[in-house]
Design a protein around this motif. Sequence first.
Motif, PDB file in Angstrom:
ATOM      1  N   ALA A  15       0.821  -1.205   0.000  1.00  0.00           N
ATOM      2  CA  ALA A  15       0.000   0.000   0.000  1.00  0.00           C
ATOM      3  C   ALA A  15       0.852   1.249   0.000  1.00  0.00           C
ATOM      4  CB  ALA A  15      -0.929  -0.001   1.222  1.00  0.00           C
ATOM      5  N   ALA A  16       2.058   1.174   0.613  1.00  0.00           N
ATOM      6  CA  ALA A  16       2.901   2.347   0.713  1.00  0.00           C
ATOM      7  C   ALA A  16       3.695   2.598  -0.550  1.00  0.00           C
ATOM      8  CB  ALA A  16       3.853   2.201   1.901  1.00  0.00           C
ATOM      9  N   ALA A  17       3.941   1.562  -1.350  1.00  0.00           N
ATOM     10  CA  ALA A  17       4.818   1.686  -2.506  1.00  0.00           C
ATOM     11  C   ALA A  17       4.051   2.136  -3.739  1.00  0.00           C
ATOM     12  CB  ALA A  17       5.491   0.339  -2.776  1.00  0.00           C
ATOM     13  N   PRO A  18       4.687   2.977  -4.579  1.00  0.00           N
ATOM     14  CA  PRO A  18       4.060   3.335  -5.857  1.00  0.00           C
ATOM     15  C   PRO A  18       3.871   2.093  -6.720  1.00  0.00           C
ATOM     16  CG  PRO A  18       5.905   4.785  -5.361  1.00  0.00           C
ATOM     17  CD  PRO A  18       5.965   3.656  -4.381  1.00  0.00           C
ATOM     18  N   SER A  19       2.732   1.969  -7.361  1.00  0.00           N
ATOM     19  CA  SER A  19       2.448   0.800  -8.187  1.00  0.00           C
ATOM     20  C   SER A  19       1.278   1.120  -9.103  1.00  0.00           C
ATOM     21  CB  SER A  19       2.116  -0.414  -7.320  1.00  0.00           C
ATOM     22  OG  SER A  19       1.573  -1.460  -8.108  1.00  0.00           O
ATOM     23  N   ILE A  20       1.302   0.537 -10.278  1.00  0.00           N
ATOM     24  CA  ILE A  20       0.183   0.713 -11.207  1.00  0.00           C
ATOM     25  C   ILE A  20      -1.102   0.119 -10.633  1.00  0.00           C
ATOM     26  CG2 ILE A  20       0.502  -1.445 -12.496  1.00  0.00           C
ATOM     27  CD1 ILE A  20      -0.038   0.175 -15.036  1.00  0.00           C
ATOM     28  N   LEU A  21      -0.961  -0.846  -9.715  1.00  0.00           N
ATOM     29  CA  LEU A  21      -2.142  -1.450  -9.092  1.00  0.00           C
ATOM     30  C   LEU A  21      -2.876  -0.467  -8.188  1.00  0.00           C
ATOM     31  CD1 LEU A  21      -0.710  -4.965  -8.182  1.00  0.00           C
ATOM     32  CD2 LEU A  21      -2.147  -4.352 -10.127  1.00  0.00           C
ATOM     33  N   ASN A  22      -2.189   0.601  -7.765  1.00  0.00           N
ATOM     34  CA  ASN A  22      -2.846   1.587  -6.913  1.00  0.00           C
ATOM     35  C   ASN A  22      -4.015   2.270  -7.603  1.00  0.00           C
ATOM     36  OD1 ASN A  22      -1.144   1.135  -4.750  1.00  0.00           O
ATOM     37  ND2 ASN A  22       0.280   2.761  -5.301  1.00  0.00           N
ATOM     38  N   LEU A  23      -4.029   2.273  -8.941  1.00  0.00           N
ATOM     39  CA  LEU A  23      -5.139   2.891  -9.658  1.00  0.00           C
ATOM     40  C   LEU A  23      -6.460   2.228  -9.307  1.00  0.00           C
ATOM     41  CD1 LEU A  23      -3.604   3.418 -13.210  1.00  0.00           C
ATOM     42  CD2 LEU A  23      -4.040   5.150 -11.467  1.00  0.00           C
ATOM     43  N   ARG A  24      -6.402   0.958  -8.962  1.00  0.00           N
ATOM     44  CA  ARG A  24      -7.631   0.248  -8.633  1.00  0.00           C
ATOM     45  C   ARG A  24      -7.822   0.065  -7.133  1.00  0.00           C
ATOM     46  NH1 ARG A  24      -8.219  -5.764 -10.749  1.00  0.00           N
ATOM     47  NH2 ARG A  24      -6.822  -6.109  -8.996  1.00  0.00           N
ATOM     48  N   ARG A  25      -6.722  -0.170  -6.406  1.00  0.00           N
ATOM     49  CA  ARG A  25      -6.893  -0.528  -4.998  1.00  0.00           C
ATOM     50  C   ARG A  25      -6.927   0.677  -4.066  1.00  0.00           C
ATOM     51  NH1 ARG A  25      -1.017  -3.433  -4.523  1.00  0.00           N
ATOM     52  NH2 ARG A  25       0.282  -1.554  -4.452  1.00  0.00           N
ATOM     53  N   LYS A  26      -6.578   1.874  -4.550  1.00  0.00           N
ATOM     54  CA  LYS A  26      -6.624   3.061  -3.706  1.00  0.00           C
ATOM     55  C   LYS A  26      -7.801   3.948  -4.093  1.00  0.00           C
ATOM     56  CE  LYS A  26      -1.988   3.627  -1.881  1.00  0.00           C
ATOM     57  NZ  LYS A  26      -0.929   4.621  -1.579  1.00  0.00           N
ATOM     58  N   GLN A  34       1.107   8.122  -7.245  1.00  0.00           N
ATOM     59  CA  GLN A  34       0.753   6.815  -6.692  1.00  0.00           C
ATOM     60  C   GLN A  34       1.194   5.684  -7.601  1.00  0.00           C
ATOM     61  OE1 GLN A  34      -0.513   6.447  -3.569  1.00  0.00           O
ATOM     62  NE2 GLN A  34      -0.147   8.654  -3.531  1.00  0.00           N
ATOM     63  N   VAL A  35       1.491   5.990  -8.860  1.00  0.00           N
ATOM     64  CA  VAL A  35       1.913   4.975  -9.825  1.00  0.00           C
ATOM     65  C   VAL A  35       3.425   4.973 -10.017  1.00  0.00           C
ATOM     66  CG1 VAL A  35       1.693   4.155 -12.212  1.00  0.00           C
ATOM     67  CG2 VAL A  35      -0.296   5.117 -11.018  1.00  0.00           C
ATOM     68  N   ILE A  36       4.028   6.155 -10.163  1.00  0.00           N
ATOM     69  CA  ILE A  36       5.449   6.222 -10.511  1.00  0.00           C
ATOM     70  C   ILE A  36       6.328   6.759  -9.395  1.00  0.00           C
ATOM     71  CG2 ILE A  36       4.859   6.539 -12.942  1.00  0.00           C
ATOM     72  CD1 ILE A  36       5.571   9.479 -12.644  1.00  0.00           C
ATOM     73  N   GLY A  37       5.743   7.174  -8.274  1.00  0.00           N
ATOM     74  CA  GLY A  37       6.543   7.710  -7.188  1.00  0.00           C
ATOM     75  C   GLY A  37       6.596   9.233  -7.222  1.00  0.00           C
ATOM     76  N   ALA A  38       7.336   9.799  -6.282  1.00  0.00           N
ATOM     77  CA  ALA A  38       7.387  11.252  -6.118  1.00  0.00           C
ATOM     78  C   ALA A  38       7.908  11.936  -7.373  1.00  0.00           C
ATOM     79  CB  ALA A  38       8.265  11.617  -4.924  1.00  0.00           C
ATOM     80  N   LEU A  65      -8.729  17.650  -0.800  1.00  0.00           N
ATOM     81  CA  LEU A  65      -8.336  18.100  -2.134  1.00  0.00           C
ATOM     82  C   LEU A  65      -7.324  17.127  -2.712  1.00  0.00           C
ATOM     83  CD1 LEU A  65      -7.532  21.652  -3.347  1.00  0.00           C
ATOM     84  CD2 LEU A  65      -5.794  19.888  -3.633  1.00  0.00           C
ATOM     85  N   VAL A  66      -7.425  16.890  -4.025  1.00  0.00           N
ATOM     86  CA  VAL A  66      -6.486  16.001  -4.710  1.00  0.00           C
ATOM     87  C   VAL A  66      -6.174  16.596  -6.074  1.00  0.00           C
ATOM     88  CG1 VAL A  66      -8.302  14.555  -5.696  1.00  0.00           C
ATOM     89  CG2 VAL A  66      -6.021  13.604  -5.373  1.00  0.00           C
ATOM     90  N   THR A  67      -4.929  16.418  -6.527  1.00  0.00           N
ATOM     91  CA  THR A  67      -4.507  16.949  -7.817  1.00  0.00           C
ATOM     92  C   THR A  67      -4.059  15.813  -8.729  1.00  0.00           C
ATOM     93  OG1 THR A  67      -2.194  17.223  -7.175  1.00  0.00           O
ATOM     94  CG2 THR A  67      -3.696  19.048  -6.680  1.00  0.00           C
ATOM     95  N   LEU A  68      -3.906  16.157  -9.999  1.00  0.00           N
ATOM     96  CA  LEU A  68      -3.434  15.180 -10.969  1.00  0.00           C
ATOM     97  C   LEU A  68      -2.074  14.633 -10.575  1.00  0.00           C
ATOM     98  CD1 LEU A  68      -3.721  13.757 -13.741  1.00  0.00           C
ATOM     99  CD2 LEU A  68      -2.663  15.761 -14.775  1.00  0.00           C
ATOM    100  N   GLU A  69      -1.208  15.492 -10.096  1.00  0.00           N
ATOM    101  CA  GLU A  69       0.122  15.040  -9.683  1.00  0.00           C
ATOM    102  C   GLU A  69       0.047  14.032  -8.544  1.00  0.00           C
ATOM    103  OE1 GLU A  69       4.083  16.958  -7.641  1.00  0.00           O
ATOM    104  OE2 GLU A  69       3.097  18.098  -9.232  1.00  0.00           O
ATOM    105  N   ASP A  70      -0.872  14.252  -7.597  1.00  0.00           N
ATOM    106  CA  ASP A  70      -1.038  13.305  -6.491  1.00  0.00           C
ATOM    107  C   ASP A  70      -1.365  11.905  -7.013  1.00  0.00           C
ATOM    108  OD1 ASP A  70      -0.642  15.317  -4.606  1.00  0.00           O
ATOM    109  OD2 ASP A  70      -2.764  15.819  -4.541  1.00  0.00           O
TER     110      ASP A  70
END
Length: 316
Positions: free
Chosen positions: A73-84, A208-212, A199-204
């Motif tokens: 959950a803490a690590a950037p991952s493409i799976l975060n698009l669905r699980r977060k 979640q996918v590629i890291g900071a 509030l959430v932005t596109l960068e946020d």
Amino acid sequence: MTNESQTRRGADQAADPAAVQPPASWADGTGSEGRDLPLLRGFLGRILKSLAPAGAAGDDEPPDSMMEAATSAAAPSILNLRRKTVDDVAVTKTDIVAVPVTVSLPELVEVFREHGYSRLPVFRGDLDQPLGLVLFKDLAMKHGFAAKGPVPRFALRPLLRPLLYVPGSMPIGALLQQMQQKRIHMALVIDEYGGVDGLVTLEDLVEQVIGAIDDEHDEGEEGLWVKERPGQWLILSRAPIAQVEQEIGVKLVSGIYEEEIDTLGGLIFMLAGRVPAQGEIVTDDSGVQFEIIDADARRIKRVRARLPDMEPPKAG
């Protein structure tokens, strides 16, 4: 980043200010504007399609262990698009920097200068009555970068652009899709009563996918840690855990966790079972104390590590 909740990216948004709509009911998790949107073609569309569950929606297999859940959950991952969800990445209402529609030009310029953002939410009365957002680019093109002579007559409302209003339960992949389609890079999180919750932005979402994502405005850090005094270090959370162990001379990770934890931030996340708040102290089994110096709603940034026999410095 200094405050990654509100992106400094100045990407333009080709949207009509008249299209700004007040927050609507989002009980169904999509809202009237987001319902029945066609799937995007190209890279993002393929990503979202590949992440769709094979069976009924939401029947993801549970992780094998709590450790796996914490580190994944803490690590950037493409799976975060669905699980977060949006709630997982949005900043809280108290951390939102916004301006009233009655703000003067000098005051607005000062807010942009102080916080370094490229866009700000605008409200009427209070933040629970949002009107839209203002881009620094629009302000500069309309009024110039440095006013000379008397301050011109200023009205903020004509500069407003639309915001998205989304529920906290929305998957971030769905919000990313809406942002791409509507070319709107900022969304307010609306609670069940229609009030603003975050509030959430596109960068946020992308992080979640590629890291900071650091840009030229972000303050650089020399090295991964600084030794403040004997037995005490200021360390970036992304520092590899093996290097931290070597520097402080204490074994922090052993057994089955050695292959699962890569960074100091991952270790602290596992110890706390969540992202700890700024100022919180998390103690490892070895007795090493980790004081959270800098963190946001999504991740730890900087930590002060203190060996077991070291006392915190006394104030004054």
